[in-house]
Scaffold this motif. Structure first.
Motif, short mmCIF file in Angstrom:
data_model
loop_
_atom_site.label_atom_id
_atom_site.label_comp_id
_atom_site.label_asym_id
_atom_site.label_seq_id
_atom_site.Cartn_x
_atom_site.Cartn_y
_atom_site.Cartn_z
N ILE A 76 37.21 -62.94 -77.26
CA ILE A 76 38.60 -62.58 -77.10
C ILE A 76 39.34 -62.71 -78.47
O ILE A 76 40.30 -61.93 -78.61
N GLY A 77 38.67 -63.40 -79.41
CA GLY A 77 39.25 -63.15 -80.68
C GLY A 77 38.11 -62.50 -81.67
O GLY A 77 37.07 -62.57 -81.26
N LEU B 250 34.53 -65.07 -86.75
CA LEU B 250 35.31 -65.71 -87.92
C LEU B 250 34.31 -66.11 -89.05
O LEU B 250 34.63 -66.89 -89.69
N MET C 264 50.01 -60.05 -86.34
CA MET C 264 48.84 -60.41 -87.05
C MET C 264 48.74 -59.54 -88.16
O MET C 264 48.40 -60.00 -89.25
N PHE D 149 48.47 -72.26 -89.09
CA PHE D 149 48.06 -71.33 -87.99
C PHE D 149 47.36 -72.14 -87.02
O PHE D 149 47.87 -71.97 -85.87
N LYS E 186 48.52 -62.76 -80.54
CA LYS E 186 48.00 -62.98 -79.25
C LYS E 186 46.69 -64.12 -79.15
O LYS E 186 46.01 -64.15 -78.13
N ASN F 149 46.01 -67.43 -77.88
CA ASN F 149 46.60 -68.23 -76.99
C ASN F 149 45.77 -69.73 -76.95
O ASN F 149 44.79 -70.14 -76.28
N PHE F 150 46.30 -70.46 -77.98
CA PHE F 150 45.60 -71.61 -78.37
C PHE F 150 46.52 -72.54 -78.84
O PHE F 150 47.47 -72.36 -79.36
N LEU G 253 38.14 -79.42 -89.90
CA LEU G 253 37.52 -78.19 -89.17
C LEU G 253 37.61 -76.90 -90.21
O LEU G 253 36.67 -76.33 -90.57
N LEU H 242 34.76 -74.59 -91.76
CA LEU H 242 34.97 -73.36 -91.95
C LEU H 242 34.72 -72.54 -93.43
O LEU H 242 33.89 -71.82 -93.61
C1 HEC Z 1 41.90 -68.54 -76.51
C2 HEC Z 1 41.08 -68.05 -77.30
C3 HEC Z 1 41.27 -68.45 -78.54
C4 HEC Z 1 41.01 -69.74 -79.02
C5 HEC Z 1 40.58 -70.80 -78.28
C6 HEC Z 1 41.06 -69.62 -80.72
N1 HEC Z 1 41.37 -68.29 -80.96
FE1 HEC Z 1 41.56 -67.71 -82.76
N2 HEC Z 1 42.29 -65.94 -82.25
C7 HEC Z 1 42.11 -65.47 -80.94
C8 HEC Z 1 42.81 -64.03 -80.93
C9 HEC Z 1 43.00 -63.35 -79.49
C10 HEC Z 1 43.04 -63.56 -82.32
C11 HEC Z 1 43.70 -62.45 -82.64
C12 HEC Z 1 45.10 -62.78 -82.88
C13 HEC Z 1 46.14 -61.60 -82.78
O1 HEC Z 1 45.63 -60.69 -83.43
O2 HEC Z 1 47.32 -62.06 -82.93
C14 HEC Z 1 42.61 -64.88 -82.95
C15 HEC Z 1 42.72 -64.74 -84.44
C16 HEC Z 1 42.26 -65.98 -85.23
C17 HEC Z 1 42.21 -65.92 -86.65
C18 HEC Z 1 42.77 -64.62 -87.45
C19 HEC Z 1 41.40 -63.90 -87.61
C20 HEC Z 1 41.62 -62.78 -88.70
O3 HEC Z 1 40.82 -61.91 -88.82
O4 HEC Z 1 42.34 -62.74 -89.36
C21 HEC Z 1 41.79 -67.02 -86.93
C22 HEC Z 1 41.81 -67.65 -88.46
C23 HEC Z 1 41.72 -67.79 -86.04
N3 HEC Z 1 41.70 -67.11 -84.87
C24 HEC Z 1 41.29 -69.23 -85.94
C25 HEC Z 1 40.80 -69.99 -84.94
C26 HEC Z 1 40.33 -71.20 -84.92
C27 HEC Z 1 39.98 -72.05 -86.11
C28 HEC Z 1 40.48 -71.68 -83.46
C29 HEC Z 1 39.83 -72.79 -83.00
C30 HEC Z 1 40.65 -74.21 -83.67
C31 HEC Z 1 40.76 -70.42 -82.75
N4 HEC Z 1 40.99 -69.57 -83.62
C32 HEC Z 1 40.68 -70.69 -81.30
C33 HEC Z 1 41.96 -66.04 -79.85
C34 HEC Z 1 41.37 -67.45 -79.88
#
Ligand code: HEC
Length: 181
Positions: A107-108, A111, A131, A146, A158, A160-161, A173, A177
């Protein structure tokens, strides 16, 4: 014959005195009216003072609140970070993210090496325009902000966390990373 000029003087003096009394009474009436007027305004003035006091009090309590939520510098939290705990916390992210070099986008985006990586640069992932506009790279501070509350840090993301509230948890964390660098 001698009295006439004196009488005239007396009359003139009496007239002047009467004029003086009239002027004075108008003057005092003005003062009394003025006093009454300011008397009417007194509650308003007191109310204003009360409002000021309340504002002062609330400003004080806000300062106290932020003081009680003492901000420990992120570098210090990172220096004390528990990487193992950080890895365990990353499970919260795993529903949507992979962390390995060849990990797929879920979904994301993947990383792998996210620390200091360029923002929104994973090929084949459809980022939000918010983003993409964020740009730059993922510094410790930006990751920290963030992850605290994604939608607050980047309006329109987008991701959703809900976020991770405890500063030390976030530092743990992020420390993990960084081991992926
Ligand atoms: C429900 C799903 C979901 C969860 C849970 C989630 N993320 Fe994400 N994450 C996303 C999505 C979707 C994007 C893309 C966001 C956008 O384009 O606005 C994203 C984008 C990111 C990015 C930016 C990546 C980039 O390439 O620039 C980071 C950093 C990130 N997440 C870190 C985390 C971390 C750390 C956690 C856990 C603490 C987490 N995310 C939990 C869905 C999630």
């Amino acid at each position: 014959m001698k009295r006439d000029p004196l009488l005239l003087n007396k009359i003139l003096a009496a007239l002047l005195a009467a004029l003086l009394v009239a002027t004075m009474s108008t003057f005092f009436a003005g003062i009394i009216y003025g006093e009454e007027h300011s008397g009417e305004n007194e509650p308003v003035a007191l109310a204003l003072v009360d409002i000021d006091d309340e504002q002062g009090a609330s400003a004080g309590s806000t300062a106290e609140e932020s003081a009680s939520e003492e901000v420990v510098p992120f570098a210090k939290l990172l220096a004390n970070a528990d990487v193992t705990h950080g890895k365990a916390l990353a499970k919260k992210c795993s529903a949507c993210h992979t962390f390995t070099s060849s990990g797929a986008n879920r979904i994301g985006p993947n990383l792998w090496k996210i620390s200091n990586r360029a923002v929104a640069k994973v090929a084949g992932f459809k980022y939000s325009s918010a983003m993409k506009e964020f740009g730059g790279a993922w510094t410790n501070e930006r990751l920290d902000k963030f992850i605290t509350k994604p939608k607050n840090a980047i309006a329109g993301t987008k991701m959703n966390f809900v976020g991770i509230r405890k500063p030390q948890d976030r530092a743990d964390l992020i420390a993990w990373l960084k081991t992926l660098e």
